[in-house]
Design a protein around this motif. Structure first.
Motif, mmCIF file in Angstrom:
data_model
loop_
_atom_site.group_PDB
_atom_site.id
_atom_site.type_symbol
_atom_site.label_atom_id
_atom_site.label_comp_id
_atom_site.label_asym_id
_atom_site.label_seq_id
_atom_site.Cartn_x
_atom_site.Cartn_y
_atom_site.Cartn_z
ATOM 1 N N TRP A 54 7.424 19.944 4.399
ATOM 2 C CA TRP A 54 6.980 20.687 5.580
ATOM 3 C C TRP A 54 7.053 19.822 6.834
ATOM 4 C CZ3 TRP A 54 4.896 25.574 4.227
ATOM 5 C CH2 TRP A 54 4.632 25.735 2.865
ATOM 6 N N ASN A 100 -3.474 25.159 1.137
ATOM 7 C CA ASN A 100 -4.203 26.364 0.729
ATOM 8 C C ASN A 100 -4.208 26.500 -0.796
ATOM 9 O OD1 ASN A 100 -1.825 27.677 -0.017
ATOM 10 N ND2 ASN A 100 -1.736 28.955 1.848
ATOM 11 N N SER A 101 -4.757 27.600 -1.281
ATOM 12 C CA SER A 101 -5.001 27.716 -2.725
ATOM 13 C C SER A 101 -3.719 27.740 -3.544
ATOM 14 C CB SER A 101 -5.834 28.965 -3.014
ATOM 15 O OG SER A 101 -5.140 30.114 -2.579
ATOM 16 N N THR A 102 -2.585 27.997 -2.881
ATOM 17 C CA THR A 102 -1.314 27.957 -3.598
ATOM 18 C C THR A 102 -0.529 26.685 -3.271
ATOM 19 O OG1 THR A 102 -0.379 29.391 -1.871
ATOM 20 C CG2 THR A 102 -1.102 30.457 -3.895
ATOM 21 N N GLN A 125 0.204 25.341 -0.387
ATOM 22 C CA GLN A 125 1.105 25.414 0.761
ATOM 23 C C GLN A 125 0.348 25.173 2.057
ATOM 24 O OE1 GLN A 125 2.179 29.340 -0.909
ATOM 25 N NE2 GLN A 125 4.269 28.794 -0.330
ATOM 26 N N LEU A 126 1.080 24.892 3.127
ATOM 27 C CA LEU A 126 0.451 24.802 4.436
ATOM 28 C C LEU A 126 0.235 26.231 4.923
ATOM 29 C CD1 LEU A 126 1.303 21.880 4.055
ATOM 30 C CD2 LEU A 126 2.010 21.823 6.443
ATOM 31 N N SER A 127 -0.946 26.502 5.420
ATOM 32 C CA SER A 127 -1.284 27.872 5.810
ATOM 33 C C SER A 127 -0.381 28.345 6.941
ATOM 34 C CB SER A 127 -2.749 27.950 6.238
ATOM 35 O OG SER A 127 -3.574 27.701 5.126
ATOM 36 N N PRO A 128 -0.096 29.657 6.952
ATOM 37 C CA PRO A 128 0.731 30.215 8.021
ATOM 38 C C PRO A 128 0.173 29.827 9.389
ATOM 39 C CG PRO A 128 0.343 31.847 6.326
ATOM 40 C CD PRO A 128 -0.513 30.653 5.974
ATOM 41 N N TYR A 175 2.377 25.173 10.480
ATOM 42 C CA TYR A 175 3.581 24.352 10.314
ATOM 43 C C TYR A 175 4.728 24.908 11.145
ATOM 44 C CZ TYR A 175 4.862 27.970 6.937
ATOM 45 O OH TYR A 175 5.140 29.161 6.351
HETATM 46 C C1 LIG Z 1 -0.541 29.819 1.614
HETATM 47 O O1 LIG Z 1 0.459 29.465 2.536
HETATM 48 C C2 LIG Z 1 1.671 30.169 2.368
HETATM 49 C C3 LIG Z 1 2.705 29.538 3.305
HETATM 50 O O2 LIG Z 1 2.215 29.427 4.626
HETATM 51 C C4 LIG Z 1 1.449 31.620 2.623
HETATM 52 O O3 LIG Z 1 2.661 32.337 2.459
HETATM 53 C C5 LIG Z 1 0.407 32.137 1.669
HETATM 54 O O4 LIG Z 1 0.101 33.472 1.979
HETATM 55 C C6 LIG Z 1 -0.852 31.289 1.748
HETATM 56 N N1 LIG Z 1 -1.741 31.698 0.683
HETATM 57 C C7 LIG Z 1 -3.022 31.979 0.899
HETATM 58 C C8 LIG Z 1 -3.795 32.363 -0.301
HETATM 59 O O5 LIG Z 1 -3.524 31.908 2.011
#
Ligand SMILES: *[C@@H]1O[C@H](CO)[C@@H](O)[C@H](O)[C@H]1NC(C)=O
Length: 151
Positions: free
Chosen positions: A59, A69-71, A73-76, A79
């Motif tokens: 990223w 975040n819980s998956t 990834q960097l939250s929308p 980034y």
């Molecule tokens: C985690 O971040 C990704 C990428 O930004 C996003 O698509 C996804 O919705 C997020 N998941 C949660 C649970 O917020």
């Protein structure tokens, strides 16, 4: 609930780069970047769960991430660019696609002034249940960042 709590704890534990994250070898901290330039990329995984293949994601962001975040990834909205997910082969196993790229292209960063910092981050994942003894252990994430300097 237990999964949620474990995820929250992992997110907190990841706030500072830990000994258990891998290392970004390239780019070096402070590498100068501008829109459209290509930078070398190299990451050595930590593989704390001793997986055959380690998934990583890459990223680019304006500030150094303090959590994923819980998956993992960097939250929308936090980034600038998502470079994708790749697999690092461990223990001399055959490579599996997609392998991490040797270079990354910097997107349009004309919104960022000369001398400002951006951050390249690699998130390393240990998949569900892969840690030693962790039959139902949730996925774990560790990440590390290097700063880049806008030309
Ligand atoms: C985690 O971040 C990704 C990428 O930004 C996003 O698509 C996804 O919705 C997020 N998941 C949660 C649970 O917020």
């Amino acid at each position: 609930m237990r999964f949620f709590l474990a995820s929250a704890l992992i997110a907190l534990a990841s706030a500072a780069p830990s000994k258990r994250s891998g290392s970004i070898i390239e780019p070096a901290s402070g590498t100068t970047v501008s829109s459209g330039t290509s930078i070398q990329y190299s990451y050595v995984d930590q593989n704390w769960c001793e997986e055959g293949y380690t998934p990583i994601t890459i990223w680019l962001s304006e500030s150094a991430p303090t959590a994923v975040n819980s998956t993992g990834q960097l939250s929308p909205g936090t980034y600038i660019e998502y470079y994708g997910q790749y697999l690092i082969n461990n223990f001399g196993l055959p490579v599996m696609q997609p392998v991490p790229p040797a270079s990354l292209t910097i997107p349009d960063i004309s919104a960022y002034g000369a001398g400002s910092s951006l951050f390249l981050t690699t998130v390393e994942t240990a998949l569900f249940g892969t840690c030693p003894g962790g039959v139902s252990q949730p996925a774990q994430y560790r990440f590390t960042s290097v700063s880049l300097t806008v030309a």
